[in-house]
Write an enzyme that holds these catalytic residues in place. Structure first.
Site, PDB file in Angstrom:
ATOM      1  N   LYS A   1     -10.598  -4.894  -2.969  1.00  0.00           N
ATOM      2  CA  LYS A   1     -11.388  -3.313  -3.553  1.00  0.00           C
ATOM      3  C   LYS A   1     -10.763  -1.993  -3.811  1.00  0.00           C
ATOM      4  O   LYS A   1     -11.424  -1.466  -4.542  1.00  0.00           O
ATOM      5  CB  LYS A   1     -11.769  -3.119  -1.376  1.00  0.00           C
TER       6      LYS A   1
ATOM      7  N   LYS B   1      -4.052 -10.268  -6.111  1.00  0.00           N
ATOM      8  CA  LYS B   1      -5.021 -10.964  -4.776  1.00  0.00           C
ATOM      9  C   LYS B   1      -6.846 -10.056  -5.959  1.00  0.00           C
ATOM     10  O   LYS B   1      -6.457  -8.875  -5.797  1.00  0.00           O
ATOM     11  CB  LYS B   1      -5.427 -11.166  -3.825  1.00  0.00           C
TER      12      LYS B   1
ATOM     13  N   LYS C   1       0.818  -1.370  -0.226  1.00  0.00           N
ATOM     14  CA  LYS C   1       0.068   0.152   0.242  1.00  0.00           C
ATOM     15  C   LYS C   1       0.962   1.129   0.047  1.00  0.00           C
ATOM     16  O   LYS C   1       0.444   2.453  -0.889  1.00  0.00           O
ATOM     17  CB  LYS C   1      -1.052  -0.149   1.758  1.00  0.00           C
TER      18      LYS C   1
HETATM   19  P1  ATP Z   1      -8.124  -3.260   0.242  1.00  0.00           P
HETATM   20  O1  ATP Z   1      -6.936  -3.448  -1.188  1.00  0.00           O
HETATM   21  O2  ATP Z   1      -8.641  -2.316   0.270  1.00  0.00           O
HETATM   22  O3  ATP Z   1      -6.910  -3.399   1.317  1.00  0.00           O
HETATM   23  P2  ATP Z   1      -9.577  -5.870   0.302  1.00  0.00           P
HETATM   24  O4  ATP Z   1      -9.867  -6.333  -0.939  1.00  0.00           O
HETATM   25  O5  ATP Z   1      -8.327  -6.288   1.075  1.00  0.00           O
HETATM   26  O6  ATP Z   1      -9.422  -4.346   0.466  1.00  0.00           O
HETATM   27  P3  ATP Z   1     -10.078  -6.211   3.461  1.00  0.00           P
HETATM   28  O7  ATP Z   1     -11.470  -5.173   3.262  1.00  0.00           O
HETATM   29  O8  ATP Z   1      -9.053  -5.499   3.270  1.00  0.00           O
HETATM   30  O9  ATP Z   1     -10.545  -5.710   1.469  1.00  0.00           O
HETATM   31  O10 ATP Z   1     -10.572  -7.365   3.942  1.00  0.00           O
HETATM   32  C1  ATP Z   1     -11.937  -8.003   4.616  1.00  0.00           C
HETATM   33  C2  ATP Z   1     -11.650  -9.210   4.717  1.00  0.00           C
HETATM   34  O11 ATP Z   1     -11.792 -10.214   3.330  1.00  0.00           O
HETATM   35  C3  ATP Z   1     -10.125  -9.877   5.399  1.00  0.00           C
HETATM   36  O12 ATP Z   1     -10.346 -10.400   6.168  1.00  0.00           O
HETATM   37  C4  ATP Z   1      -9.692 -10.145   3.967  1.00  0.00           C
HETATM   38  O13 ATP Z   1      -8.230 -11.304   3.797  1.00  0.00           O
HETATM   39  C5  ATP Z   1     -10.455 -10.458   2.932  1.00  0.00           C
HETATM   40  N1  ATP Z   1     -10.132 -10.684   1.347  1.00  0.00           N
HETATM   41  C6  ATP Z   1      -9.800  -9.785   0.969  1.00  0.00           C
HETATM   42  N2  ATP Z   1     -10.056 -10.059  -0.441  1.00  0.00           N
HETATM   43  C7  ATP Z   1     -10.168 -11.307  -0.535  1.00  0.00           C
HETATM   44  C8  ATP Z   1      -9.841 -12.243  -1.509  1.00  0.00           C
HETATM   45  N3  ATP Z   1      -9.526 -12.007  -2.907  1.00  0.00           N
HETATM   46  N4  ATP Z   1      -9.852 -13.537  -1.685  1.00  0.00           N
HETATM   47  C9  ATP Z   1      -9.658 -13.979  -0.450  1.00  0.00           C
HETATM   48  N5  ATP Z   1     -10.394 -12.213   0.809  1.00  0.00           N
HETATM   49  C10 ATP Z   1      -9.903 -11.423   0.879  1.00  0.00           C
HETATM   50 MG    MG Z   2      -7.246  -5.955   2.076  1.00  0.00          MG
END
Ligand code: ATP
Ligand code: MG
Length: 324
Positions: free
Chosen positions: A196, A193, A111
Site C-alpha cells: 500500500k 510484496k 519501515k
Molecule cells: P503497508 O505497506 O502500509 O504496511 P500493506 O499493503 O502491508 O500496507 P496492511 O494494511 O499493512 O497493508 O495489511 C492489511 C492486510 O493485508 C494484512 O493482513 C496483510 O498481511 C495483508 N497483505 C498486505 N499486503 C499483502 C500482499 N502483498 N499479499 C498478501 N497479503 C497482503
Molecule cells: Mg503491512
C-alpha cells in the site's frame, strides 16, 4: 463460534494483495465465526499522514470492507480509535513487552529504513498495539497475509506472558494464512510484496484503479525470461500473475497454464487484465454506491458492540494487574 479479528490500516492505497491475502478470506469466515473487522487508524499514524487524507482513507477502507462482502449484520466493523481500550491495553502490554522482541520485527526494520528521518516510537510499538487489538476480543483466529505472521506470534507470546504473571485472562490467538495469495508480489518487482505504501503506483493494482489503468499496469508488469505461461520457482513474476488470475477467476493454475499453452505473454496479460477488470467492476460499483453517512452509521454501531466486549476484558485486565 470462534472469534476472528483482523484489520487494514487506512494508509496508502488498498490493493489486490490486501484483498487476496486478507479480506477475501474474511468474507468466508463470516459464515461460521464471530468476526470483528477493524479499520486500524492508530496503526496508520505510525508513518506520516496528512490529517485530511487520513480522514478520507478511514472511510475508504470501511467502504472496501463493505463492497468486498463484509456484512455488518454478521460481523462487527468499526474504527480502532473509537474504542479507547485498544490504546489502554497497548500501554499495559508495553509493560511486559521487551525491547529486543520488538527490535527483531522485520516490518519495523523495513519501515524504519523507509522513513529514516521519522522513526517514531509508535512505529516501534506497532506490534504491541496489534497484540492489544487481538487480545481485547479474546480472539482465536487472526486471518492475515504472510507479512503479519511475526506480529501474531508476538501477540501469542505477550498473551502467554501476561497469563503467566497475572492469571488466565487472554486466549492465545492463532494466525490463519492461506497458502494461495498469502503474499502477492509487486508488479514492478516480484521479489517484494505488493504494498500500500509503495512509492511507485506500478507496484500495485489498486482496488480503486479504473480499467484502463489496470490494463496499462498489467501490460507493463515485469515478466521472467522464457516464453511459456508456466508457474515455477524460477519464474517468480509469472507465478505471481498466475496466482492473481487463479484466485480471481477461481480456476486452478494448471487449468490456466493449459488455456495459454502455445500462447505468449501478451495474450496471457490481456486475459489477466480482463479477469481483474471483471472482478473490479461490480466491486467498484458497490464501493461507489456507498454513502459516507451510511458507512459512518455502520461504524458507529460496530464500535458500540466492540466497546462492550473490549471494556469487559479491560476490567478483568485492570483488576488482575492490581489497578483500582
Ligand atoms: P503497508 O505497506 O502500509 O504496511 P500493506 O499493503 O502491508 O500496507 P496492511 O494494511 O499493512 O497493508 O495489511 C492489511 C492486510 O493485508 C494484512 O493482513 C496483510 O498481511 C495483508 N497483505 C498486505 N499486503 C499483502 C500482499 N502483498 N499479499 C498478501 N497479503 C497482503
Ligand atoms: Mg503491512
Amino acid at each position: 463460534m470462534p472469534t476472528v479479528f483482523s484489520g487494514v490500516a487506512p494508509s496508502g492505497v488498498p490493493h489486490l494483495g490486501t484483498y487476496l491475502g486478507a479480506i477475501k478470506n474474511w468474507v468466508e469466515l463470516q459464515k461460521d465465526h464471530q468476526c470483528i473487522f477493524c479499520v486500524v487508524d492508530l496503526h496508520a499514524m505510525t508513518v506520516p499522514q496528512d490529517p485530511a487524507k487520513l480522514r478520507a482513507k478511514i472511510l475508504e477502507v470501511a467502504k472496501i470492507y463493505l463492497a468486498a462482502g463484509i456484512d455488518p449484520k454478521k460481523s462487527i466493523i468499526f474504527i480502532q480509535s473509537h474504542v479507547k481500550e485498544h490504546a489502554e491495553l497497548c500501554w499495559i502490554l508495553n509493560t511486559i513487552a521487551r525491547i529486543p522482541e520488538l527490535e527483531r520485527m522485520t516490518q519495523f526494520k523495513d519501515k524504519s529504513q523507509e522513513h529514516k528521518k521519522d522513526v517514531n516510537v509508535g512505529l516501534f510499538d506497532y506490534p504491541v498495539l496489534m497484540a492489544a487489538d487481538i487480545l481485547l476480543y479474546k480472539t482465536q483466529v487472526v486471518p492475515v497475509g504472510e507479512d503479519q505472521l511475526q506480529h501474531v506470534e508476538l501477540a501469542r507470546t505477550l498473551a502467554e506472558r501476561f497469563n503467566g504473571k497475572f492469571g488466565e485472562i487472554f486466549v492465545l490467538p492463532k494466525a490463519l494464512v492461506h497458502k494461495e495469495g498469502a503474499r502477492i508480489m509487486a508488479l514492478d518487482d516480484p521479489t517484494k510484496k505488493m504494498s500500500k505504501s509503495a512509492a511507485n503506483p506500478a507496484n500495485y493494482l489498486a482496488l480503486t484503479d479504473p480499467p484502463d489503468v489496470i490494463r496499462e499496469k498489467i501490460k507493463k508488469a515485469v515478466t521472467d525470461s522464457g516464453k511459456e505461461i508456466i508457474a515455477g520457482p524460477d519464474k517468480p513474476a509469472l507465478s505471481n500473475l498466475l496466482t492473481i488470475y487463479s484466485l480471481l477467476a477461481e480456476k486452478p493454475t494448471a487449468e490456466i497454464e493449459k488455456m495459454y499453452q502455445g500462447k505468449g505473454y501478451a495474450e496471457f496479460k490481456d486475459g489477466l487484465a480482463e479477469v481483474v477488470v471483471d472482478f473490479l467492476k461490480p466491486f467498484q460499483e458497490k464501493f461507489n454506491g456507498l454513502s459516507d453517512e451510511h458507512v459512518l452509521k455502520v461504524l458507529s454501531e460496530g464500535a458500540a458492540k466492540a466497546r462492550q466486549i473490549a471494556s469487559q476484558t479491560m476490567e478483568e485486565v485492570k483488576k488482575s494487574v492490581g489497578l483500582i
